[in-house]
Write a protein that holds these residues in place. Structure first.
Motif, PDB file in Angstrom:
ATOM      1  N   PHE A  69      28.471  30.764  67.258  1.00 18.09           N
ATOM      2  CA  PHE A  69      29.520  30.337  68.188  1.00 18.09           C
ATOM      3  C   PHE A  69      29.737  31.449  69.193  1.00 18.09           C
ATOM      4  O   PHE A  69      30.369  32.446  68.903  1.00 18.09           O
ATOM      5  CB  PHE A  69      30.807  30.051  67.428  1.00 18.09           C
ATOM      6  CG  PHE A  69      31.926  29.535  68.299  1.00 18.09           C
ATOM      7  CD1 PHE A  69      32.064  28.176  68.515  1.00 18.09           C
ATOM      8  CD2 PHE A  69      32.825  30.403  68.885  1.00 18.09           C
ATOM      9  CE1 PHE A  69      33.099  27.695  69.296  1.00 18.09           C
ATOM     10  CE2 PHE A  69      33.849  29.922  69.669  1.00 18.09           C
ATOM     11  CZ  PHE A  69      33.988  28.567  69.874  1.00 18.09           C
TER      12      PHE A  69
ATOM     13  N   ARG B 175      43.693  25.154  65.144  1.00 16.93           N
ATOM     14  CA  ARG B 175      43.011  25.855  64.048  1.00 16.93           C
ATOM     15  C   ARG B 175      43.739  27.169  63.817  1.00 16.93           C
ATOM     16  O   ARG B 175      44.545  27.591  64.666  1.00 16.93           O
ATOM     17  CB  ARG B 175      41.549  26.124  64.406  1.00 16.93           C
ATOM     18  CG  ARG B 175      41.367  27.046  65.613  1.00 16.93           C
ATOM     19  CD  ARG B 175      39.933  27.493  65.776  1.00 16.93           C
ATOM     20  NE  ARG B 175      39.747  28.317  66.967  1.00 16.93           N
ATOM     21  CZ  ARG B 175      39.984  29.628  67.014  1.00 16.93           C
ATOM     22  NH1 ARG B 175      40.431  30.256  65.943  1.00 16.93           N
ATOM     23  NH2 ARG B 175      39.787  30.308  68.132  1.00 16.93           N
TER      24      ARG B 175
ATOM     25  N   HIS C 198      34.499  37.903  69.142  1.00 14.57           N
ATOM     26  CA  HIS C 198      35.485  37.055  69.800  1.00 14.57           C
ATOM     27  C   HIS C 198      36.652  36.665  68.893  1.00 14.57           C
ATOM     28  O   HIS C 198      36.935  35.484  68.691  1.00 14.57           O
ATOM     29  CB  HIS C 198      34.816  35.808  70.370  1.00 14.57           C
ATOM     30  CG  HIS C 198      33.620  36.124  71.203  1.00 14.57           C
ATOM     31  ND1 HIS C 198      33.694  36.891  72.346  1.00 14.57           N
ATOM     32  CD2 HIS C 198      32.309  35.820  71.036  1.00 14.57           C
ATOM     33  CE1 HIS C 198      32.474  37.019  72.853  1.00 14.57           C
ATOM     34  NE2 HIS C 198      31.623  36.390  72.075  1.00 14.57           N
TER      35      HIS C 198
ATOM     36  N   ASP D 255      40.684  36.253  67.843  1.00 12.05           N
ATOM     37  CA  ASP D 255      41.809  35.716  68.611  1.00 12.05           C
ATOM     38  C   ASP D 255      42.852  36.769  68.937  1.00 12.05           C
ATOM     39  O   ASP D 255      43.823  36.478  69.647  1.00 12.05           O
ATOM     40  CB  ASP D 255      42.452  34.559  67.844  1.00 12.05           C
ATOM     41  CG  ASP D 255      41.501  33.382  67.702  1.00 12.05           C
ATOM     42  OD1 ASP D 255      41.106  32.817  68.735  1.00 12.05           O
ATOM     43  OD2 ASP D 255      41.133  33.053  66.558  1.00 12.05           O
TER      44      ASP D 255
ATOM     45  N   ASP E  91      33.446  33.034  62.606  1.00 17.59           N
ATOM     46  CA  ASP E  91      32.793  31.738  62.809  1.00 17.59           C
ATOM     47  C   ASP E  91      33.447  30.657  61.951  1.00 17.59           C
ATOM     48  O   ASP E  91      33.678  29.534  62.411  1.00 17.59           O
ATOM     49  CB  ASP E  91      31.302  31.841  62.468  1.00 17.59           C
ATOM     50  CG  ASP E  91      30.502  32.587  63.530  1.00 17.59           C
ATOM     51  OD1 ASP E  91      30.947  32.618  64.694  1.00 17.59           O
ATOM     52  OD2 ASP E  91      29.432  33.137  63.201  1.00 17.59           O
TER      53      ASP E  91
ATOM     54  N   ARG F  77      36.805  29.622  63.380  1.00 23.58           N
ATOM     55  CA  ARG F  77      36.684  28.721  64.522  1.00 23.58           C
ATOM     56  C   ARG F  77      36.230  27.325  64.111  1.00 23.58           C
ATOM     57  O   ARG F  77      36.337  26.377  64.885  1.00 23.58           O
ATOM     58  CB  ARG F  77      35.708  29.304  65.548  1.00 23.58           C
ATOM     59  CG  ARG F  77      36.297  30.402  66.411  1.00 23.58           C
ATOM     60  CD  ARG F  77      35.323  30.828  67.485  1.00 23.58           C
ATOM     61  NE  ARG F  77      34.202  31.568  66.940  1.00 23.58           N
ATOM     62  CZ  ARG F  77      34.152  32.890  66.835  1.00 23.58           C
ATOM     63  NH1 ARG F  77      35.187  33.622  67.222  1.00 23.58           N
ATOM     64  NH2 ARG F  77      33.088  33.493  66.340  1.00 23.58           N
ATOM     65  N   SER F  78      35.730  27.188  62.891  1.00 16.94           N
ATOM     66  CA  SER F  78      35.206  25.902  62.436  1.00 16.94           C
ATOM     67  C   SER F  78      36.279  24.953  61.937  1.00 16.94           C
ATOM     68  O   SER F  78      36.023  23.759  61.776  1.00 16.94           O
ATOM     69  CB  SER F  78      34.185  26.127  61.307  1.00 16.94           C
ATOM     70  OG  SER F  78      33.119  26.931  61.757  1.00 16.94           O
TER      71      SER F  78
ATOM     72  N   LYS G   8      39.468  22.520  61.945  1.00 11.64           N
ATOM     73  CA  LYS G   8      40.077  21.601  62.895  1.00 11.64           C
ATOM     74  C   LYS G   8      41.281  20.953  62.233  1.00 11.64           C
ATOM     75  O   LYS G   8      41.145  20.231  61.249  1.00 11.64           O
ATOM     76  CB  LYS G   8      39.083  20.520  63.332  1.00 11.64           C
ATOM     77  CG  LYS G   8      39.664  19.544  64.357  1.00 11.64           C
ATOM     78  CD  LYS G   8      38.648  18.495  64.757  1.00 11.64           C
ATOM     79  CE  LYS G   8      39.253  17.521  65.765  1.00 11.64           C
ATOM     80  NZ  LYS G   8      38.277  16.467  66.152  1.00 11.64           N
TER      81      LYS G   8
END
Length: 412
Positions: A7, A70, A118, A120, A389, A392-393, A395
């Motif tokens: 990602f 998320r 990356h 947050d 990763d 970020r996955s 939802k």
């Protein structure tokens, strides 16, 4: 099955400019008003509006308890000795104080995990002892001994060396935060941090790192007036320092009471909490929209007391079960944590399952995914990348409520 994802959104491909270039763009010069607050006629104002903004970074929204798609994620000590790029800088600049008190180096190091993973949250590369010389306490950092306070404060006469914090001496912090805010925009939260008065006082009184805390603990009984005066002075200085960080660009500030857990709970209530309360009160008046995070190492016996400080987020260390922490703290406050840093040395599938468990137990609202302590030296960078990763996955496509019964979906 491993859930390792690749990602790398194009929106995160931000190149870092040297501070000399960004100083021109941002209009940053060494200008301070009579109160020691950094100002510039060309500098952008970073203060958040009183109402919630859709432009707030994901982490800020979670800190405020707002619905998020998320869990936002960052790691304590995410910039540092486990990264190969950091080691190269440390070889070239072996002095930690040089690295943490030079704007170019602060910005470069702070952005290393941002460019690699990356997260947050992009936290300022600094130290909780950094502001000490600005209010009268000199210190060194020795390679083997760690922090060394040249003149410990233990007697009433020692208090005379203290003075109001001179924020101009911390211009590199303000300059760095402004540049970081410009670099990451709203794609991540810029995080400032400070040490809690008790934790800072342990170094000042003990003369450096300690395993027993006997000198400062005995002062609670043998010289309480001296210790109270010291803690009060630190609290005032740190309050100003937090406001300075916010006005320089920090979206959120974490208070580290790293050694608060060395006190019995009733002693923490007496010797640490009032001074954290003081900081929170000042920041609430001057920066009412800035979320505050409180972290104590070994905080299982303190959660309810921590909540009573009025901070927005309670950081849990890995010794607290997340479900138990959420139950004890309730749904009206955000929580942060609390994957055991040692999980980053395990297999990636095992790390994935632990992250899923923590997120499930925390609930879909008011949770910032983090470790329960800082990244350990030797941590594989692949595991750090995998941590983000997986974060970020997730939802959140169910009603954003703090429930532990329903597991958030993990999109693979």
């Amino acid at each position: 099955m491993s859930c390792f994802l690749t990602f790398v959104p194009s929106s995160c491909n931000i190149g870092w400019k040297s501070s000399s270039t960004l100083f021109q763009e941002l209009g940053i010069f060494s200008n301070y008003n009579k109160n020691g607050v950094f100002v510039s006629p060309k500098a952008k104002s970073f203060r958040v509006s009183a109402s919630s903004s859709s432009a707030d970074p994901l982490l800020v929204k979670a800190a405020k308890g707002e619905p998020v798609s998320r869990p936002p994620a960052w790691m304590m000590r995410q910039a540092g000795r486990y990264m190969a790029v950091y080691k190269k800088i440390a070889q070239k600049h072996p002095s930690f104080r040089e690295r943490s008190e030079t704007t170019d180096l602060i910005v470069e190091i702070s952005l290393q995990p941002w460019e690699a993973f990356h997260p947050d949250g992009v936290i300022l590369f600094s130290d909780i002892l950094t502001p000490l010389p600005a209010f009268g306490v000199q210190f060194d950092i020795e390679e083997l001994r760690g922090p060394v306070i040249q003149s410990p404060i233990r007697l009433e006469e020692d208090l005379k060396k203290l003075h109001a914090i001179d924020l101009e001496k911390l211009h590199f912090v303000g300059d760095s935060l402004k540049i970081l805010r410009q670099q990451v925009g709203t794609q991540a939260a810029v995080l400032g941090f400070v040490g809690a008065p008790w934790t800072i006082a342990t170094y000042i009184v003990e003369g450096g790192t300690t395993r027993t805390y006997t000198t400062i603990k005995s002062m609670c009984h043998t010289a309480p007036h001296v210790l109270r005066a010291l803690l009060s002075h630190i609290a005032t200085a740190i309050s100003d320092y937090v406001v300075f960080q916010v006005e320089s660009g920090a979206h959120c500030v974490q208070i580290f009471d790293s050694w608060g857990g060395q006190l019995p709970p009733d002693m923490w209530e007496r010797w640490s909490k009032p001074y954290i309360d003081q900081i929170v009160s000042v920041v609430r008046k001057k920066c009412p929209d800035t979320p505050l995070v409180l972290y104590i190492n070994g905080n299982g016996g303190f959660l309810e007391r921590m909540k009573a400080t009025g901070v927005d987020v309670i950081g849990l260390d890995w010794t607290v079960d997340m479900a138990d922490g959420r139950k004890r703290l309730g749904n009206d406050i955000s929580i942060q944590g609390n994957v055991d840093p040692a999980y980053l040395f395990s297999t990636l599938p095992a790390l994935t399952e632990e992250i899923k468990r923590v997120v499930k137990c925390a609930g879909q609202r008011g949770h910032i995914l983090n470790l329960g302590h800082g990244v350990l030296v030797g941590t594989p960078e692949e595991a750090v990348a995998h941590f983000f990763d997986v974060a970020r996955s997730f939802k959140f496509d169910t009603p954003a409520e703090n429930v532990v019964q329903e597991e958030p979906k993990l999109v693979v």
